[in-house]
Each structure stands twice: as C-alpha cells, then as structure tokens.
Enzyme design. Structure first.
Site, PDB file in Angstrom:
ATOM      1  N   TYR A  51     -16.074  -3.180   3.118  1.00 30.22           N
ATOM      2  CA  TYR A  51     -14.660  -3.466   3.093  1.00 30.22           C
ATOM      3  C   TYR A  51     -14.009  -4.682   3.992  1.00 30.22           C
ATOM      4  O   TYR A  51     -13.392  -5.689   3.462  1.00 30.22           O
ATOM      5  CB  TYR A  51     -13.710  -2.099   3.581  1.00 30.22           C
ATOM      6  CG  TYR A  51     -12.327  -2.384   3.685  1.00 30.22           C
ATOM      7  CD1 TYR A  51     -11.467  -2.417   2.373  1.00 30.22           C
ATOM      8  CD2 TYR A  51     -11.484  -2.299   4.470  1.00 30.22           C
ATOM      9  CE1 TYR A  51     -10.168  -2.892   2.346  1.00 30.22           C
ATOM     10  CE2 TYR A  51     -10.232  -2.739   4.887  1.00 30.22           C
ATOM     11  CZ  TYR A  51      -9.689  -2.820   3.507  1.00 30.22           C
ATOM     12  OH  TYR A  51      -8.184  -2.991   3.600  1.00 30.22           O
ATOM     13  N   SER A  66      -6.033  -8.011   5.963  1.00 30.24           N
ATOM     14  CA  SER A  66      -6.247  -6.804   6.690  1.00 30.24           C
ATOM     15  C   SER A  66      -6.823  -7.034   8.195  1.00 30.24           C
ATOM     16  O   SER A  66      -7.275  -8.352   8.480  1.00 30.24           O
ATOM     17  CB  SER A  66      -7.089  -6.029   6.029  1.00 30.24           C
ATOM     18  OG  SER A  66      -7.435  -4.544   7.055  1.00 30.24           O
TER      19      SER A  66
HETATM   20  P1  NDP Z   1      -2.643   2.153  -2.057  1.00 29.62           P
HETATM   21  O1  NDP Z   1      -3.802   2.840  -2.362  1.00 29.62           O
HETATM   22  O2  NDP Z   1      -1.331   2.745  -1.773  1.00 29.62           O
HETATM   23  O3  NDP Z   1      -2.245   0.863  -3.170  1.00 29.62           O
HETATM   24  C1  NDP Z   1      -3.097   0.075  -3.739  1.00 29.62           C
HETATM   25  C2  NDP Z   1      -2.655  -0.352  -4.947  1.00 29.62           C
HETATM   26  O4  NDP Z   1      -3.609  -1.382  -5.654  1.00 29.62           O
HETATM   27  C3  NDP Z   1      -2.193   0.521  -6.056  1.00 29.62           C
HETATM   28  O5  NDP Z   1      -0.879   0.254  -6.782  1.00 29.62           O
HETATM   29  C4  NDP Z   1      -3.563   0.366  -7.175  1.00 29.62           C
HETATM   30  O6  NDP Z   1      -2.821   0.613  -8.431  1.00 29.62           O
HETATM   31  C5  NDP Z   1      -3.732  -1.005  -7.012  1.00 29.62           C
HETATM   32  N1  NDP Z   1      -5.063  -1.148  -7.377  1.00 29.62           N
HETATM   33  C6  NDP Z   1      -6.299  -0.715  -6.566  1.00 29.62           C
HETATM   34  N2  NDP Z   1      -7.230  -1.181  -7.584  1.00 29.62           N
HETATM   35  C7  NDP Z   1      -6.847  -1.979  -8.493  1.00 29.62           C
HETATM   36  C8  NDP Z   1      -7.461  -2.549  -9.706  1.00 29.62           C
HETATM   37  N3  NDP Z   1      -8.812  -2.694  -9.769  1.00 29.62           N
HETATM   38  N4  NDP Z   1      -6.627  -3.085 -10.607  1.00 29.62           N
HETATM   39  C9  NDP Z   1      -5.323  -3.289 -10.186  1.00 29.62           C
HETATM   40  N5  NDP Z   1      -4.626  -2.756  -9.425  1.00 29.62           N
HETATM   41  C10 NDP Z   1      -5.407  -2.040  -8.345  1.00 29.62           C
HETATM   42  O7  NDP Z   1      -3.007   1.274  -0.664  1.00 29.62           O
HETATM   43  P2  NDP Z   1      -2.074   0.235   0.251  1.00 29.62           P
HETATM   44  O8  NDP Z   1      -0.748   0.151  -0.447  1.00 29.62           O
HETATM   45  O9  NDP Z   1      -2.269   0.573   1.738  1.00 29.62           O
HETATM   46  O10 NDP Z   1      -2.894  -1.114  -0.419  1.00 29.62           O
HETATM   47  C11 NDP Z   1      -2.437  -2.273  -0.559  1.00 29.62           C
HETATM   48  C12 NDP Z   1      -3.193  -3.417   0.058  1.00 29.62           C
HETATM   49  O11 NDP Z   1      -3.208  -3.478   1.674  1.00 29.62           O
HETATM   50  C13 NDP Z   1      -4.820  -3.538  -0.206  1.00 29.62           C
HETATM   51  O12 NDP Z   1      -5.114  -4.677  -0.621  1.00 29.62           O
HETATM   52  C14 NDP Z   1      -5.383  -3.066   1.089  1.00 29.62           C
HETATM   53  O13 NDP Z   1      -6.593  -3.421   1.299  1.00 29.62           O
HETATM   54  C15 NDP Z   1      -4.282  -3.697   2.076  1.00 29.62           C
HETATM   55  N6  NDP Z   1      -4.464  -2.998   3.216  1.00 29.62           N
HETATM   56  C16 NDP Z   1      -3.953  -1.895   3.397  1.00 29.62           C
HETATM   57  C17 NDP Z   1      -3.961  -1.229   4.973  1.00 29.62           C
HETATM   58  C18 NDP Z   1      -3.859   0.184   5.141  1.00 29.62           C
HETATM   59  O14 NDP Z   1      -4.033   0.662   6.313  1.00 29.62           O
HETATM   60  N7  NDP Z   1      -3.105   1.033   4.204  1.00 29.62           N
HETATM   61  C19 NDP Z   1      -4.060  -2.043   6.018  1.00 29.62           C
HETATM   62  C20 NDP Z   1      -4.408  -3.268   5.721  1.00 29.62           C
HETATM   63  C21 NDP Z   1      -4.616  -4.008   4.552  1.00 29.62           C
HETATM   64  P3  NDP Z   1      -3.677   1.537  -9.232  1.00 29.62           P
HETATM   65  O15 NDP Z   1      -4.222   2.456  -8.804  1.00 29.62           O
HETATM   66  O16 NDP Z   1      -2.389   2.301 -10.358  1.00 29.62           O
HETATM   67  O17 NDP Z   1      -4.288   0.480 -10.034  1.00 29.62           O
HETATM   68  C1  8X3 Z   2      -6.881  -1.019   6.254  1.00 33.11           C
HETATM   69  C2  8X3 Z   2      -7.212  -0.987   7.705  1.00 33.11           C
HETATM   70  O1  8X3 Z   2      -8.596  -0.999   9.635  1.00 33.11           O
HETATM   71  O2  8X3 Z   2      -8.456   0.848   8.047  1.00 33.11           O
HETATM   72  O3  8X3 Z   2      -7.206  -2.643   5.761  1.00 33.11           O
HETATM   73  O4  8X3 Z   2      -9.670  -1.180   7.631  1.00 33.11           O
HETATM   74  S1  8X3 Z   2      -8.485  -0.469   8.300  1.00 33.11           S
END
Ligand code: NDP
Ligand code: 8X3
Length: 253
Positions: free
Chosen positions: A153, A140
């Site tokens: 985070y 991220s």
């Molecule tokens: P979502 O919440 O839409 O998706 C997160 C996914 O992770 C879900 O499929 C969830 O599935 C799974 N997950 C969470 N916890 C667990 C667990 N303990 N075990 C197994 N699966 C898990 O968020 P994003 O798609 O945005 O996030 C995906 C990645 O991208 C993350 O690592 C996030 O930190 C990163 N990210 C996101 C950004 C954003 O702005 N959205 C920016 C930068 C990075 P389920 O709940 O079914 O387990």
């Molecule tokens: C998710 C992006 O800037 O909200 O990783 O932390 S931020």
C-alpha cells in the site's frame, strides 16, 4: 460560469464528502465508483438537495477500456472539466511481504496507481486543450513513510507522490495545477475494506483518538481547488492531532 468537478471513488468516505462539498458550492459533478446503487442514490440526492447537474458514471478504474469507454464519450456539455479529484483507492490486507497475498497486491497497485493514470490520461488532454484545469490526487502519509506490514500500500502511495510530481512537471506549460493531498488516519470504509469486511478489526484502528473525517479532507480539497489562479498547493500533509507519523499515535484507551 458553473464549474465542473470529476471525483473518482465518490460512493463513500472522502469522495462522497467531497461530492457534497462541491455540490454545496453549486459545481456540476461527474461522480464515479463501482457500486451503482450507491452512486445513483448519491447523484439523485445531490440533485434534489442542491439543484445541480450530476452525471454518475459506474466503472472500475482498474480497466483502461472501461475508463476510456466512460470518459472519452462524455456528452458535449460535460467535456469541460475544471477539477479532477483522483480519489478512488484502497488498501487490502496488512501482512509482511513474505506472507503477502498476491491478489491483494494487484488490487492495490492496479487501483491506486494504474487507475489514477488511466483517468488522468483521458482528462489531462482535455484540460490541456482548454488551457486550464486542476488535478488533485489523494495520496497518503503512507506515500511519505513506510510502516511494517503495509509495504505494498505504501509503495502504491509513494507512486502517487511521484506521479503527482510528474504530472505537475509535464502539465506546467498548460496552466494546469496539480496538487497532492496526503491524509493520515481518516475514518471511512478504508479499514473495513483493508480487513475484508471485519468491522471489529476496522473499529480498533480508530479507538482511543479522534481520527480525521471525510469532511475534513473534503474541506481541504475544496480549499486547494478555490485558491486564486496563480496559487497552487503542491503537496499537503494533513493528520489527526493525535497522530504524528504512520505508526505513532497518542491513544487514550
Ligand atoms: P473508502 O473505502 O471509504 O472509499 C474508497 C472509494 O474508492 C469508494 O468510493 C470506492 O467505490 C472507490 N474505489 C475503490 N476501488 C475502486 C475501483 N477499482 N474503481 C473505482 N472506484 C473504486 O475509503 P477512503 O474514502 O478513505 O479512501 C479514498 C482515498 O483516500 C483512497 O485513495 C485512500 O487510499 C486515500 N486515503 C485514505 C486514508 C484513510 O485513512 N481513510 C488516509 C490517506 C489516504 P466503489 O467501492 O463503489 O468502487
Ligand atoms: C491511509 C493511512 O496510515 O493507514 O492511507 O496507511 S494509513
């Protein structure tokens, strides 16, 4: 030959879009997440739409026994994994450390750091034995900078940054590529999870500018995964045009 991609956290957001992107290209898919209904529905729909094999595995990446139980017992025809996308992750809460909720911290540290390690610990030896593979970690912009009220985070994503470098060093002799992709704001379930189901609070995060989508990141992951064998993107930051850093946006409200 048909390639196989393992994508953690594929029940929503970036992971779900990534599953669809690789399905379009006829990859075999191992998809993981905790929400069994969503996982099964996604697997079934991709099988029908793209005529590919999909193996849905429902487990929580925070528990090393569950990770081992699911990934060490893969059927023989699923043991060759070309691409691992370590995507499962989350932010919970947005408070200064002095007011932080310890359970929130544990959820973030256990999922984002330990979960990635547990999955990699099982898959990296398979890749080492086969002499190729590509691990793509979803970091991220929060792994490059720190913003107020997001220290834990950000710390978890700084750890992903370090682990990506470490994996690249350790796996160098075995022809395994390691890429870290660091997005800025992507509109997914991320903020709904961070604000514990408060949709209104989540919506305000993306108001006044155009955020990235899961598809934008899926396309980026797919691009990195399909470069010639001698080329590796080590580290890639991808931001909305209207976001310059973790906390500097150009919003038109
Ligand atoms: P979502 O919440 O839409 O998706 C997160 C996914 O992770 C879900 O499929 C969830 O599935 C799974 N997950 C969470 N916890 C667990 C667990 N303990 N075990 C197994 N699966 C898990 O968020 P994003 O798609 O945005 O996030 C995906 C990645 O991208 C993350 O690592 C996030 O930190 C990163 N990210 C996101 C950004 C954003 O702005 N959205 C920016 C930068 C990075 P389920 O709940 O079914 O387990
Ligand atoms: C998710 C992006 O800037 O909200 O990783 O932390 S931020």
């Amino acid at each position: 030959m048909t390639k196989t991609a393992l994508i953690t956290g594929s029940t929503s957001g970036i992971g779900r879009a990534t599953a669809e992107r690789f399905a379009q290209a006829q990859y075999k898919l191992i998809l993981t997440g905790r929400r069994k209904d969503l996982l099964t529905a996604l697997a079934d729909s991709l099988k029908v739409k793209y005529h590919i094999d999909v193996l849905p595995l429902c487990f929580d990446v925070r528990y090393s026994d569950a990770v081992k139980h699911n990934l060490e017992t893969l059927p023989a025809n699923w043991k060759t994994i070309d691409i691992l996308v370590n995507n499962a992750g989350l932010a919970v809460g947005l408070e200064p450390i002095q007011d932080g909720v310890i359970d929130d911290w544990e959820r973030m540290l256990d999922t984002n750091i330990k979960g990635l390690l547990y999955v990699s610990r099982v898959i990296a030896p398979l890749m080492k034995a086969q002499g190729y593979g590509h691990i793509i970690n979803i970091g991220s912009i929060a792994g490059k900078q720190v913003y107020p009220n997001g220290a834990v985070y950000c710390a978890s994503k700084h750890a992903v940054d370090a682990l990506s470098q470490g994996l690249r060093l350790d796996l160098l002799p075995y022809g395994i590529r390691v890429t870290q992709i660091c997005p800025g704001a992507v509109e997914t379930e991320f903020s709904i999870v961070r604000f514990k189901g408060d949709q209104q609070k989540a919506d305000t995060v993306y108001k006044g500018f155009t955020p990235l989508t899961g598809v934008d990141i899926a396309d980026t992951i797919f691009y990195c995964a399909n470069l010639p064998k001698h080329v590796n993107i080590n580290d890639l930051i991808i931001m909305p045009t209207a976001q310059a850093s973790t906390s500097v946006y150009h919003k038109e409200l």
